[in-house]
Write an enzyme that holds these catalytic residues in place. Sequence first.
Site, PDB file in Angstrom:
ATOM      1  N   HIS A 197       0.826  -1.205   0.000  1.00 23.73           N
ATOM      2  CA  HIS A 197       0.000   0.000   0.000  1.00 23.73           C
ATOM      3  C   HIS A 197       0.859   1.253   0.000  1.00 23.73           C
ATOM      4  O   HIS A 197       0.491   2.267  -0.583  1.00 23.73           O
ATOM      5  CB  HIS A 197      -0.932  -0.005   1.211  1.00 23.73           C
ATOM      6  CG  HIS A 197      -2.187  -0.757   0.939  1.00 23.73           C
ATOM      7  ND1 HIS A 197      -2.740  -1.634   1.830  1.00 23.73           N
ATOM      8  CD2 HIS A 197      -2.980  -0.764  -0.147  1.00 23.73           C
ATOM      9  CE1 HIS A 197      -3.833  -2.147   1.291  1.00 23.73           C
ATOM     10  NE2 HIS A 197      -4.006  -1.640   0.096  1.00 23.73           N
ATOM     11  N   ARG A 304     -10.264  -4.554 -11.471  1.00 22.68           N
ATOM     12  CA  ARG A 304     -10.103  -5.942 -11.013  1.00 22.68           C
ATOM     13  C   ARG A 304     -10.813  -6.090  -9.675  1.00 22.68           C
ATOM     14  O   ARG A 304     -10.322  -5.602  -8.656  1.00 22.68           O
ATOM     15  CB  ARG A 304      -8.628  -6.265 -10.825  1.00 22.68           C
ATOM     16  CG  ARG A 304      -7.800  -6.345 -12.098  1.00 22.68           C
ATOM     17  CD  ARG A 304      -6.353  -6.685 -11.745  1.00 22.68           C
ATOM     18  NE  ARG A 304      -5.589  -7.130 -12.879  1.00 22.68           N
ATOM     19  CZ  ARG A 304      -4.728  -6.362 -13.555  1.00 22.68           C
ATOM     20  NH1 ARG A 304      -4.557  -5.097 -13.213  1.00 22.68           N
ATOM     21  NH2 ARG A 304      -4.053  -6.849 -14.571  1.00 22.68           N
ATOM     22  N   ASP A 463      -2.369 -12.862 -19.750  1.00 19.84           N
ATOM     23  CA  ASP A 463      -2.733 -14.279 -19.806  1.00 19.84           C
ATOM     24  C   ASP A 463      -2.664 -14.822 -21.228  1.00 19.84           C
ATOM     25  O   ASP A 463      -2.321 -15.980 -21.429  1.00 19.84           O
ATOM     26  CB  ASP A 463      -4.142 -14.493 -19.232  1.00 19.84           C
ATOM     27  CG  ASP A 463      -4.094 -14.608 -17.724  1.00 19.84           C
ATOM     28  OD1 ASP A 463      -3.203 -15.316 -17.215  1.00 19.84           O
ATOM     29  OD2 ASP A 463      -4.928 -13.971 -17.053  1.00 19.84           O
ATOM     30  N   ARG A 473       3.294 -17.099 -16.305  1.00 18.85           N
ATOM     31  CA  ARG A 473       3.606 -15.670 -16.211  1.00 18.85           C
ATOM     32  C   ARG A 473       4.337 -15.313 -14.921  1.00 18.85           C
ATOM     33  O   ARG A 473       4.940 -14.253 -14.819  1.00 18.85           O
ATOM     34  CB  ARG A 473       2.330 -14.812 -16.381  1.00 18.85           C
ATOM     35  CG  ARG A 473       1.301 -15.013 -15.312  1.00 18.85           C
ATOM     36  CD  ARG A 473      -0.042 -14.399 -15.683  1.00 18.85           C
ATOM     37  NE  ARG A 473      -0.260 -13.087 -15.102  1.00 18.85           N
ATOM     38  CZ  ARG A 473      -1.418 -12.436 -15.131  1.00 18.85           C
ATOM     39  NH1 ARG A 473      -2.459 -12.971 -15.755  1.00 18.85           N
ATOM     40  NH2 ARG A 473      -1.547 -11.278 -14.583  1.00 18.85           N
ATOM     41  N   CYS A 510      -6.421  -4.603 -22.236  1.00 19.21           N
ATOM     42  CA  CYS A 510      -6.169  -4.142 -20.866  1.00 19.21           C
ATOM     43  C   CYS A 510      -5.003  -4.869 -20.217  1.00 19.21           C
ATOM     44  O   CYS A 510      -4.746  -4.693 -19.041  1.00 19.21           O
ATOM     45  CB  CYS A 510      -7.423  -4.241 -20.007  1.00 19.21           C
ATOM     46  SG  CYS A 510      -7.992  -5.925 -19.778  1.00 19.21           S
TER      47      CYS A 510
HETATM   48  C1  PEP Z   1      -4.479 -10.027 -18.433  1.00 19.32           C
HETATM   49  O1  PEP Z   1      -4.471 -11.252 -18.290  1.00 19.32           O
HETATM   50  O2  PEP Z   1      -3.836  -9.430 -19.326  1.00 19.32           O
HETATM   51  C2  PEP Z   1      -5.263  -9.186 -17.516  1.00 19.32           C
HETATM   52  C3  PEP Z   1      -5.407  -7.892 -17.725  1.00 19.32           C
HETATM   53  O3  PEP Z   1      -5.807  -9.785 -16.436  1.00 19.32           O
HETATM   54  P1  PEP Z   1      -4.994 -10.158 -15.105  1.00 19.32           P
HETATM   55  O4  PEP Z   1      -3.604  -9.576 -15.240  1.00 19.32           O
HETATM   56  O5  PEP Z   1      -5.777  -9.585 -13.989  1.00 19.32           O
HETATM   57  O6  PEP Z   1      -5.023 -11.656 -15.161  1.00 19.32           O
HETATM   58 MG    MG Z   2      -5.924 -12.205 -17.018  1.00 15.90          MG
END
Ligand code: PEP
Ligand code: MG
Length: 586
Positions: A197, A304, A463, A473, A510
Site C-alpha cells: 500500500h 479488477r 494471460d 507468467r 487491458c
Molecule cells: C491479463 O491477463 O492481461 C489481464 C489484464 O488480467 P490479469 O492480469 O488480472 O489476469
Molecule cells: Mg488475465
Amino acid sequence: MGLAKTRNVLQGTGGAPGIAMGTARVVDCLRLHFIEYPITPEQIPREIERLTHALEGARSELRRVRHELSADRGPEHLYIIDAHLLILEDSMIVREVTGFIRGEEINAEAAIRRTTHKFLRHFAAMKDDYLRERGRDIETVMERILHQMAGNHTSPLPLFSEKSILVAHDFSPADMLQLQTSSVAGVITDLGGKNSHTAILARALEIPAVLGMGNATSVISDGDLVVIDGARGVVEINPDNETLDSYGRRKQRYDYLEQELDKLRDLPAETPDGYRIALQGNVEFPEEIPAILTHGGEGIGLYRTELLFMNRHTLPDEEEQYAAYAAIIRAAAPHTVCIRTLDVGGDKLITTPDPTEEANPALGVRAIRLSLREPVLFRTQLRAILRAALLGPTRIFFPMISGLQELLAAKACLHEAKMELSRQGVAYHHGIETGIMIEIPSAVLIADLLAREVDFFSVGTNDLIQYTLAIDRANDRLAHLYEPLHPALLRSLKIVADAAHAAGIRACICGEMAGDPDYLPILLGLGYDELSMSPLAIPRVKRVLRRCPKSEAVQVAVKALSYDTASDVENYLKREITARFSDSFD
Ligand code: PEP
Ligand code: MG
C-alpha cells in the site's frame, strides 16, 4: 569539526518513480520493542482487558484519521483505512491473540507479536506478490495496537521545513496520506514491495519511493544527504559531487519530461491525422482513480474486483460490493468504468471458498469457471454491479472465457440476476454493456463467434501470452520466453481486432502490453479502439499516439506481422519506430 559522512549506495525495490534529493529524516515510525514475559493464570483477564482497551483505542484513532482525511482529501483515499478498520474488527485476530495469552500464558504485547508472525508466515507462503504484501497490512494494524498499549496514542508525522526524504521502518497508509507533499521529496522504507500500500499510495501521490530496503533505518542517519531513484530502486547516501551532479541532470530531464507529459493531460488522445482512441486506467483500489484522471485517462478499462474478495474469511455481501462499485463509479464519473467479474484461482488465491488443491491451477477452476460453479457468489456480484451501474457509465465483462457455451452460461446468469432484481422491485441498469476478456487461444480462434454475443472484447495480454506460449507468467526462469512480440501473439491480436470490427463491436486491450509506448504503433495499426493501462503509463502512451499517424501505424503493423521471430520484430521497432515516436526516460 565532525566526522566525514559515510558514502553508501543501497539497492531496494522501486516503489514509485522519480528522482528526489534531500536531507534524510529518519522518522519515528520504528517498531516498538517489547519483551515477552510469563504471566500467571490470574493475570490473564487483565491482559485481555489491556488488549480490548488497546483495540478500542486503535479503532477510535483510525476513525479520527479517517474523518480528518475525508475532509482534507476527499473520500477516494479512504479505502485503505477502511481495510485496516476491518482488520481491527476481525474476530479471528482477537481470537488468535487471546488464544496466545491464555494458552501460552504470556503478556498481551508478546501475544500480539506472535499472532503477527503467524499471519506473516501464512502470507509469506503465498505465490502472489500482491497477497504477500497484504500480510503487511496486518502487521501495520498490529503495530498500531502495540502503540496504543505503549500509551502512544497518535503517531502524527512531524512537519518538515525543507525538502526532506523520509526514512522509516514502514509507513502506515494513514501516515502516507498525511504526508505533506509540499515538503516531502521522497520516501524510503525497510519494509514493503512493489504492490504494498505504501507503493500504491506513493505512486498515487507521485512521491518517489524506494521500499523494502531491509535496513535503511539503521544505515541512514538523520541529516544524511540522500538521493533516491524511485524507478530503479537505488538510494545514494552522502554521494560525492560528481554523482550528485549526474543525478541533478537526470532529475532535471525527468522533471522536464514530466512537465511535457503534463501538458498532454487535456489534449485529446488522437493521432496527427485525427484518429482517436480511448486511453484508460487499470485499477484495483479507488485510491488509484485520481492518478488516472490527473494523467488524462478517460475512464477505467479494467477494474479488477478480486481484491475485494481476498485476504478475508467471509465473502463480501451484496451491500459491501455495491458500496465498493458505487465508490469507483462515482469517483470516475463521467467516464466509464469496466468492471470485471471475479478472477481468482491460478496464481490469485482466495481464502474463501477454499481453493481446491489443483495440480495445475492456471488451467484449473479460475475466473469465470469458478463463478459458474458458485452461482450464489456470482449472482451476488452481478446484482451489486447491475445496481451500482445506475450511478454512472458502467460496463461489465467476464474473464477467461474459453468458448461460446461458457459465455452463454455467463450471460444467462446475468439475465437471471436481472430478472431477480426486477421481481424484487430493485432498480438496476437494464441495458448494461457486456463484454469478455480474450485471454485464451481458443477464444482468439473463435473470436468471430464470440463477437456476436457481446458489446466489446478486451484482450488480456498477460494471460494470452501465458496461454499461447505456454509460459507461466509468474515463473522468473522463463521470463525470457515471455514474448509479447511473438508472431503468434501479433497474429492473435490481429484476429481479435478484425473479428470485433467485422461484428461492429469495440476492440480493447487491458493487459500490460497496452501500457508500453513502444507497442503503441502496432496496436494502433491493428485498429484497437481502447487501451487500458497503469495510470502512470497513460501520458507516455498518449505522447506516442499524438506523434504517430494512424496511416503509418497501419504500415508498422503490417510490417511487424511479416517477421518470423519476436526478436526480429523488436529489432525493427527499435531501429525504425521507437526512436521516431518516443523518448527514453532514463
Ligand atoms: C491479463 O491477463 O492481461 C489481464 C489484464 O488480467 P490479469 O492480469 O488480472 O489476469
Ligand atoms: Mg488475465
